[in-house]
Design a protein around this motif. Structure first.
Motif, PDB file in Angstrom:
ATOM      1  N   ALA A   1      -2.604  -9.769   4.759  1.00  0.00           N
ATOM      2  CA  ALA A   1      -1.545  -9.693   5.761  1.00  0.00           C
ATOM      3  C   ALA A   1      -1.486  -8.243   6.229  1.00  0.00           C
ATOM      4  O   ALA A   1      -2.057  -7.356   5.588  1.00  0.00           O
ATOM      5  CB  ALA A   1      -0.215 -10.145   5.164  1.00  0.00           C
ATOM      6  N   PRO A   2      -0.812  -7.985   7.345  1.00  0.00           N
ATOM      7  CA  PRO A   2      -0.883  -6.627   7.905  1.00  0.00           C
ATOM      8  C   PRO A   2      -0.319  -5.525   7.001  1.00  0.00           C
ATOM      9  O   PRO A   2      -0.844  -4.423   6.973  1.00  0.00           O
ATOM     10  CB  PRO A   2      -0.066  -6.736   9.195  1.00  0.00           C
ATOM     11  N   THR A   3       0.739  -5.819   6.249  1.00  0.00           N
ATOM     12  CA  THR A   3       1.374  -4.731   5.494  1.00  0.00           C
ATOM     13  C   THR A   3       1.360  -4.953   3.990  1.00  0.00           C
ATOM     14  O   THR A   3       1.937  -4.163   3.241  1.00  0.00           O
ATOM     15  CB  THR A   3       2.851  -4.567   5.925  1.00  0.00           C
ATOM     16  N   VAL A   4       0.710  -6.015   3.534  1.00  0.00           N
ATOM     17  CA  VAL A   4       0.695  -6.349   2.114  1.00  0.00           C
ATOM     18  C   VAL A   4      -0.512  -7.254   1.873  1.00  0.00           C
ATOM     19  O   VAL A   4      -0.979  -7.920   2.793  1.00  0.00           O
ATOM     20  CB  VAL A   4       2.027  -7.059   1.733  1.00  0.00           C
ATOM     21  N   THR A   5      -1.026  -7.229   0.663  1.00  0.00           N
ATOM     22  CA  THR A   5      -2.140  -8.112   0.319  1.00  0.00           C
ATOM     23  C   THR A   5      -1.695  -8.989  -0.844  1.00  0.00           C
ATOM     24  O   THR A   5      -1.255  -8.476  -1.876  1.00  0.00           O
ATOM     25  CB  THR A   5      -3.381  -7.292  -0.070  1.00  0.00           C
TER      26      THR A   5
ATOM     27  N   PRO B   1       0.807  -1.234   0.000  1.00  0.00           N
ATOM     28  CA  PRO B   1       0.000   0.000   0.000  1.00  0.00           C
ATOM     29  C   PRO B   1       0.832   1.272   0.000  1.00  0.00           C
ATOM     30  O   PRO B   1       0.713   2.103   0.888  1.00  0.00           O
ATOM     31  CB  PRO B   1      -0.838  -0.139   1.279  1.00  0.00           C
TER      32      PRO B   1
END
Lengths: 222, 222
Positions: free
Chosen positions: A210-214, A184
């Motif tokens: 996932a918390p920092t990436v999809t 993001p």
């Protein structure tokens, strides 16, 4: 059992790829160089990867997080029997074709299987530690894939990158599936994954948040 | 209970937005015109929407699928008390400011609440059927948002689009969350959602997979 029965056909692995992309579709930031292979600020595309235990382990580093990203990396790399890699990913630019250059990854690269590097410059193969072999292929993407398939046997072939190589395989209808790791951030420039229209029917088949990436997996429909 | 206690504060809605984007980051295809508001082939970005029962119902059409997309549309629209809309989304181009033009949506537009249209041309408000009111705001995005907030009360304000308006609100730090509906097509050109670097910290907070589109929700971190 006749040889025409399906069971007697050799199992063929898939041709896959996976790339980290920014929200605006770039696989590297502006200003790529051998000093800065992902461009200025481009390392942010791979932070999720660098933080994972799986990646660190393959690069000989201790620590890291055992998380959903690490599990996904393991899943993606487990079945790979050979890689195909673009010239720039191996060499980092036009000037990188000196024979001293053996890639970015030191003596013990993380690939551990044969890697077929697309290039216009013939060069002898490099046998590295840990099972990585770099072979240089000058007769195009189909030839490189054929050699990778032969080396992989019934395992998968992964197009390791960069974006240009992945795009070429996708456009040629040679890719079976593609993981995009959507980070993001908005880079606003650099190397786009796609640089023109592409008429390939893609179907979203798996999503891993996932918390920092999809992580988005697409299958190329036949 | 003193007036300083949190319970006595009026609840304030969120400022949200949602957009369909191609895999290469475009919100409209090349060749936009009043005849072809999403450009040539751009309607493919909204096929998932047109197929859903929710969208069809809001546009006075019967039928459609009751699926995960429809549920998501209901969820996204239920809490919206007012919209902000860019000039082009209302008017479809520079030439669209004739006073006969009342938007793309006929006499009974699907918005059903006040809509604040960003423009440089003052114009009297339009009261449409079904509760839609178009108000024309000439003093900028913050003023439009303030008016939308006042109209929405404790409900949410949604920036309806287009891409340029969403990008402005995002860049100004005025958006709380953003849904991106990622459609697996590569347009290769058109109107990009992002047209330069953007330093806004986005956190992926929800992912909704669907057969033909992937819905990603981002929250702007404060």
């Amino acid at each position: 059992m006749s040889s025409a029965e399906p069971e007697s056909q050799p199992h063929m692995g898939e041709v896959t790829s996976q790339l980290s992309v920014s929200l605006d579709g770039y696989v590297a930031a502006p200003g790529q160089s051998r000093q800065d292979p992902l461009g200025r600020g481009g390392l942010r595309l791979h932070e999720w990867l660098f933080a994972s235990e799986s990646w660190r382990g393959r690069h000989g580093l201790a620590g890291g997080e055992r998380n959903v990203d690490a599990e996904l990396i393991d899943e993606m790399t487990a079945g790979v029997g050979a890689y195909v890699m673009g010239r720039r990913m191996f060499g980092g630019g036009e000037g990188a074709w000196d024979l001293d250059w053996t890639g970015w990854w030191g003596d013990d690269p993380p690939w551990r299987v044969p890697v077929f590097v697309l290039t216009h410059h013939p060069r002898e193969s490099l046998m590295m530690r840990g099972g990585t072999e770099f072979h240089f292929v000058t007769d195009g993407i189909e030839a490189a894939l054929a050699r990778a398939r032969a080396a992989a046997g019934d395992r998968d072939v992964a197009v390791a990158g960069g974006g240009g190589a992945v795009r070429q395989y996708l456009a040629a209808g040679l890719l079976d599936s593609l993981w995009l790791h959507v980070v993001p951030i908005v880079l606003g420039g650099g190397t786009p994954l796609f640089d023109g229209p592409l008429d390939v029917p893609l179907e979203p088949v798996k999503v891993v948040p996932a918390p920092t990436v999809t992580h988005l997996r697409y299958r190329v429909r036949r």
